[in-house]
Write an enzyme that holds these catalytic residues in place. Structure first.
Site, short mmCIF file in Angstrom:
data_model
loop_
_atom_site.label_atom_id
_atom_site.label_comp_id
_atom_site.label_asym_id
_atom_site.label_seq_id
_atom_site.Cartn_x
_atom_site.Cartn_y
_atom_site.Cartn_z
N TYR A 7 1.31 -1.00 0.32
CA TYR A 7 0.10 0.27 0.09
C TYR A 7 1.01 1.27 0.06
O TYR A 7 0.58 2.34 -0.73
CB TYR A 7 -0.85 0.21 1.31
N GLY A 49 -17.08 22.33 -5.49
CA GLY A 49 -16.55 21.24 -5.04
C GLY A 49 -15.88 21.20 -4.34
O GLY A 49 -15.87 22.01 -3.26
N ASP A 87 -4.86 14.81 -16.58
CA ASP A 87 -4.49 16.44 -16.48
C ASP A 87 -6.02 17.58 -16.62
O ASP A 87 -5.48 18.74 -16.83
CB ASP A 87 -4.21 17.31 -17.83
N GLU A 117 -20.62 34.14 -3.96
CA GLU A 117 -20.40 34.77 -4.54
C GLU A 117 -21.53 33.78 -6.19
O GLU A 117 -20.97 33.68 -6.91
CB GLU A 117 -18.92 35.32 -5.41
#
Length: 230
Positions: A7, A49, A87, A117
């Site tokens: 791990y 998020g 990416d 906002e």
């Protein structure tokens, strides 16, 4: 090599959740966006998020993000898709689990709106978004169009009581096409999943339109019989 060593030798990456939040103002289907306040792309529009914490699942993280932005604890939310292009985030290696949520705009707290906002955008007026958020929004709209044909999730976007014209406006907004009033009304009423109230909405016309409420128990029986919703 023992399991702990194995791990520890694996690559580390960040896991985030992004929430596509839909609302309906009676005429237009809208998405709630926020101004990004960190680099990269500071000042650009973004979905709301955040990163998943060590002690929470992705579902719990998405609910936390939703509550942080809207002040709502319970609403319709489901996992949409995993976005994992190498990416996709120029700052780091980040895998994002996208969720979409349906809320009643009238329940949304304007105080939180100001703090972040945040702004509601009609789906045909979405600005350029950061990273792959435009693709997230596109997939969420497609999923919503698929699901409302078989499940009554669209009612999550309406107030508790609504008129048949309001309901038709919602489905026209979701499918982005006009629907024949007579056929729509006949189809909806034939399902027998709406309970008619004695009260009328009289702001839109002098005659007024009766209010209805959605009966979840009747729909559950209908769903078990395999009847298509719309």
């Amino acid at each position: 090599m023992d399991i702990i060593t194995k791990y520890n030798t694996q690559d580390r990456l960040l896991v985030a959740v992004d929430c596509i939040i839909f609302g309906f103002d009676g005429h237009q289907l809208k998405a709630l966006l926020v101004k990004r306040n960190i680099d990269p792309d500071r000042g650009k529009w973004s979905l709301m998020g955040g990163f998943v914490h060590q002690d929470e699942s992705t579902d719990e993280a998405a609910q936390r993000v939703l509550h942080h932005l809207t002040g709502l604890q319970t609403t319709y939310m489901e996992q949409l898709y995993c976005f994992s292009n190498v990416d996709r985030d120029p700052a780091s290696r980040v895998v994002s689990i996208a969720y979409f949520a349906l809320i009643n705009i009238k329940d949304y707290q304007e105080r939180i709106h100001d703090e972040h906002e945040a702004r509601w955008f009609p789906l045909d007026q979405i600005p350029d978004l950061v990273f792959d958020h435009t693709e997230m929004l596109r997939k969420a709209k497609e999923r919503l169009q698929q699901k409302v044909a078989n499940q009554p999730i669209g009612f999550e976007l309406l107030p508790g009581k609504f008129t048949l014209p309001q309901l038709q406006n919602l489905y026209e907004a979701i499918y982005e096409t006009p629907l024949d009033k007579r056929n729509f009304t006949r189809k909806i009423l034939s399902l027998d999943i709406l309970n008619k109230l004695e009260e009328k909405e009289k702001e839109s016309s002098r005659k007024g339109a009766f209010y209805y409420v959605f009966d979840r128990d009747k729909f559950s029986r209908l769903h078990q019989e395999g009847v298509k919703f719309i």
